[in-house]
Design an enzyme around this catalytic site. Structure first.
Site, short mmCIF file in Angstrom:
data_model
loop_
_atom_site.label_atom_id
_atom_site.label_comp_id
_atom_site.label_asym_id
_atom_site.label_seq_id
_atom_site.Cartn_x
_atom_site.Cartn_y
_atom_site.Cartn_z
N ARG A 281 -1.19 -0.38 -3.31
CA ARG A 281 -2.22 -1.03 -4.13
C ARG A 281 -1.65 -1.54 -5.44
O ARG A 281 -2.16 -2.50 -6.03
CB ARG A 281 -3.39 -0.05 -4.34
CG ARG A 281 -3.06 1.17 -5.12
CD ARG A 281 -4.09 2.28 -4.94
NE ARG A 281 -3.96 2.94 -3.63
CZ ARG A 281 -4.76 3.91 -3.21
NH1 ARG A 281 -5.77 4.32 -3.97
NH2 ARG A 281 -4.57 4.46 -2.03
N GLU B 141 1.26 3.50 -3.68
CA GLU B 141 2.07 2.42 -4.27
C GLU B 141 1.67 1.04 -3.77
O GLU B 141 1.84 0.06 -4.48
CB GLU B 141 3.55 2.68 -3.99
CG GLU B 141 4.08 2.19 -2.63
CD GLU B 141 3.41 2.83 -1.42
OE1 GLU B 141 2.87 3.94 -1.56
OE2 GLU B 141 3.38 2.21 -0.34
N ASP C 199 5.77 0.29 6.85
CA ASP C 199 4.87 0.06 5.73
C ASP C 199 4.95 -1.39 5.22
O ASP C 199 4.35 -1.73 4.21
CB ASP C 199 5.17 1.06 4.60
CG ASP C 199 3.94 1.39 3.79
OD1 ASP C 199 2.82 1.16 4.29
OD2 ASP C 199 4.09 1.88 2.65
N ASP D 78 8.46 3.55 2.66
CA ASP D 78 7.62 4.29 1.71
C ASP D 78 7.87 5.79 1.86
O ASP D 78 7.32 6.43 2.75
CB ASP D 78 6.14 3.96 1.99
CG ASP D 78 5.20 4.73 1.06
OD1 ASP D 78 5.70 5.33 0.08
OD2 ASP D 78 3.98 4.73 1.33
N LYS E 67 1.41 -6.64 2.07
CA LYS E 67 2.16 -5.51 1.53
C LYS E 67 3.46 -5.37 2.32
O LYS E 67 3.43 -5.19 3.54
CB LYS E 67 1.32 -4.22 1.65
CG LYS E 67 2.11 -2.92 1.36
CD LYS E 67 1.25 -1.65 1.46
CE LYS E 67 2.10 -0.39 1.36
NZ LYS E 67 1.34 0.87 1.50
N LYS F 81 6.48 12.25 0.31
CA LYS F 81 5.72 12.55 1.52
C LYS F 81 6.35 13.75 2.23
O LYS F 81 7.55 13.97 2.11
CB LYS F 81 5.76 11.35 2.48
CG LYS F 81 4.89 10.18 2.09
CD LYS F 81 4.96 9.08 3.13
CE LYS F 81 4.13 7.89 2.74
NZ LYS F 81 2.68 8.15 2.66
N1 BES Z 1 1.78 3.63 3.33
C1 BES Z 1 0.87 4.67 3.01
C2 BES Z 1 -0.34 4.69 3.94
C3 BES Z 1 -0.11 5.15 5.34
C4 BES Z 1 -0.07 6.49 5.64
C5 BES Z 1 -0.01 4.25 6.36
C6 BES Z 1 0.10 6.91 6.94
C7 BES Z 1 0.14 4.66 7.66
C8 BES Z 1 0.20 5.99 7.96
C9 BES Z 1 0.38 4.52 1.59
O1 BES Z 1 1.28 4.00 0.70
C10 BES Z 1 0.04 5.88 1.12
O2 BES Z 1 0.93 6.68 1.04
N2 BES Z 1 -1.23 6.14 0.83
C11 BES Z 1 -1.67 7.44 0.42
C12 BES Z 1 -2.64 7.26 -0.71
C13 BES Z 1 -3.03 8.53 -1.42
C14 BES Z 1 -1.81 9.11 -2.12
C15 BES Z 1 -4.12 8.24 -2.39
C16 BES Z 1 -2.32 8.11 1.62
O3 BES Z 1 -2.99 7.44 2.41
O4 BES Z 1 -2.10 9.30 1.79
ZN ZN Z 2 2.71 2.74 1.50
MG MG Z 3 2.55 5.51 -0.09
#
Ligand code: BES
Ligand code: ZN
Ligand code: MG
Length: 494
Positions: free
Chosen positions: A345, A343, A282, A264, A259, A271
């Site tokens: 996934r 995103e 990311d 992000d 990835k 966020k």
């Molecule tokens: N890149 C993030 C995951 C992440 C969050 C990595 C914090 C490291 C630290 C990913 O794209 C994401 O935002 N995932 C969401 C998924 C949710 C919306 C289902 C998450 O983990 O909050």
């Molecule tokens: Zn992400």
């Molecule tokens: Mg994300």
């Protein structure tokens, strides 16, 4: 960049060595056996007595020498019984940090006293030494700070060590260093084009073929999920692929997928502001792919490998993907977007399905900073491991034990599939609320790998942040999983 630019084996007697700092090891349970026959030997034995040095792990005693050996430090190794490759790696890093604090240019290791009973231990020690010397100062304009770093150790010598073990450890450490470098660069520099150029450069090596697909091609290629994520970004998205042919021509490849979200923001499901800067990391999954690529380019293992990266930014924009949108992935499955922040996934879905279809790999691993939930489950000491193949899961765990990059398995039981069933489409891009977020992402990815034996590593907790063991950097990316994956590839070569 790692400060150590060279690891060398020398065949000299210890009394003929010229160096800034000589390191000698001492085991706790044994009486210190002094390798120096000169007058320095006596001073050293005295210092050990005066300081009541017992060989406790991590403790050291230093003396000043002569023109030939400027300083000598004895390092405690603790008890031999408890001394293994992990301790050796940790000790390597502790020693380089100690050497740096003295601002020495050259370091010599008395290999035979370091308790390194196998090539694995020697390799681990050397890895720790080089990885532990990593610093990222590319954007510091303070000349003093930069000069201090470049004036410290540039060369480390080992007396009477196995040269090929040292060279391999050095190459692996370079792989970790490049993974850390690309991750630490900010998103305004390390965008998808930057990643593509980095890969292109490495892929000039023998037996490598580089390919890149631009975001503008995704829709007609059938990669609607990746396309949807890339829509909000103005920096062009890229799918980067390297075909490495080190094995027999007819042999199906092993695939590594990363990835590569160079930033992000969450997209329309923006966020919160706090720590959003960390979302430059990311792309750490793609950094694993790049680090392994770098090591493979040099070491040329006899195996065929596909390296693939899906890279874009996830940004809010008038043309960005909306919650509620439905997209069609490369394998024909339709996905309802419930949260544009889930995103990674979506990007991986298309890259995994593409690689599965085009290359029919015998096995596939993906690496991704996929969920915040993995931090809740495991903190930053272990990566989340999921997969559809018991044998491959076992192999990953085995490599993890060798390299000290901890993984912990989470289940992908069929029951979990219910949680990602779409209301209007086949799937939705998140599970039920806050429950089992890491598994929901894993079970989602499973829909895109067909029958391929596959494992997913969620490195959101381990790719940056951990400060231990001591080979981890003070700030920034860790380069986690590069060594693990190389070990796994090597174990697959019959
Ligand atoms: N890149 C993030 C995951 C992440 C969050 C990595 C914090 C490291 C630290 C990913 O794209 C994401 O935002 N995932 C969401 C998924 C949710 C919306 C289902 C998450 O983990 O909050
Ligand atoms: Zn992400
Ligand atoms: Mg994300």
């Amino acid at each position: 960049m790692a400060q150590i630019k060279e690891l060398k084996n020398i065949r000299k007697d210890i009394n003929e060595v010229h160096t800034d700092l000589l390191i000698v090891g001492s085991v706790k349970t044994k009486k210190f056996s002094n390798p120096l026959k000169s007058s320095l030997g006596k001073t050293l034995s005295n210092a050990i007595k005066v300081e009541k040095f017992t060989g406790k792990l991590g403790k050291s005693v230093k003396i000043y020498g002569d023109d030939k050996i400027k300083r000598i430090a004895v390092f405690g190794l603790g008890e031999t019984k408890k001394y293994d490759s992990h301790t050796a790696r940790d000790l390597g890093a502790k020693i380089i940090k100690y050497a740096n604090s003295l601002e020495t240019k050259m370091l010599t290791i008395d290999t035979s006293s370091m308790g390194l009973s196998s090539d694995d231990d020697l390799g681990a020690f050397a890895e720790g030494l080089v990885i532990g010397s990593y610093e990222f100062l590319d954007y510091k304009s303070d000349k003093k700070e930069v000069a201090k770093s470049s004036n410290t150790i540039v060369k480390a010598e080992f007396i009477g060590a196995n040269s090929s073990v040292l060279q391999k450890a050095f190459v692996l450490a370079e792989g970790v260093a490049i993974a850390r470098d690309v991750s630490n660069h900010p998103a305004n520099i390390a965008n998808p084009t930057y990643l593509a150029n980095t890969v292109k450069d490495i892929a000039k090596a023998d037996n490598m073929k580089y390919k890149v697909f631009d975001g503008s091609e995704f829709e007609k290629m059938g990669m609607g999920a990746f396309y949807g994520v890339a829509r909000g970004a103005t920096t062009p998205a890229k799918m980067i692929i390297v075909e490495y042919n080190g094995g027999k021509k007819a042999e199906k490849p092993f695939a590594l997928v990363g990835k590569g979200l160079t930033f992000d923001s969450g997209g329309i499901s923006l966020k919160p502001g706090a720590n959003m800067d960390e979302m430059k990391f990311d792309m750490c999954g793609s950094a694993v792919v790049i680090g392994v690529l770098k090591a493979v380019a040099k070491l040329q293992p006899k195996i065929n490998i596909i390296f693939a990266i899906g890279s874009t930014e996830n940004m809010p924009d008038g043309d960005a993907q909306r919650p509620g949108d439905i997209v069609t992935a490369y394998n024909g499955k339709t996905i309802e977007i419930l949260n544009t922040d889930a995103e990674g996934r979506l990007v991986l879905a298309d890259v995994l399905a593409y690689v599965t279809d085009k290359y029919k790999p015998v096995g596939m691993l993906d690496f991704a900073t996929l969920t915040g939930a993995v931090l809740i489950a495991l903190g930053n000491r272990a990566s989340g491991l999921m997969g559809n193949d018991t044998k491959l899961i076992k192999d990953v765990k085995k490599s993890s034990e060798t390299t000290g990059e901890k993984v912990w398995e989470l289940p992908l039981w069929d029951e979990y599939s219910k949680e990602i069933k779409g209301k209007y489409a086949d799937l939705k891009n998140m599970g039920e609320g806050r429950l089992a977020g890491t598994i929901a992402a894993g079970i989602f990815l499973k829909e895109f790998v067909g029958e391929t034996p596959w494992c997913h590593l969620d490195i959101a907790g381990t790719a940056w942040g951990p400060k231990e063991p001591s080979y981890q950097p003070k700030v920034g990316a860790t380069g986690v999983a590069v060594r693990l994956v190389y070990n796994l590839l090597e174990n697959r070569i019959k």
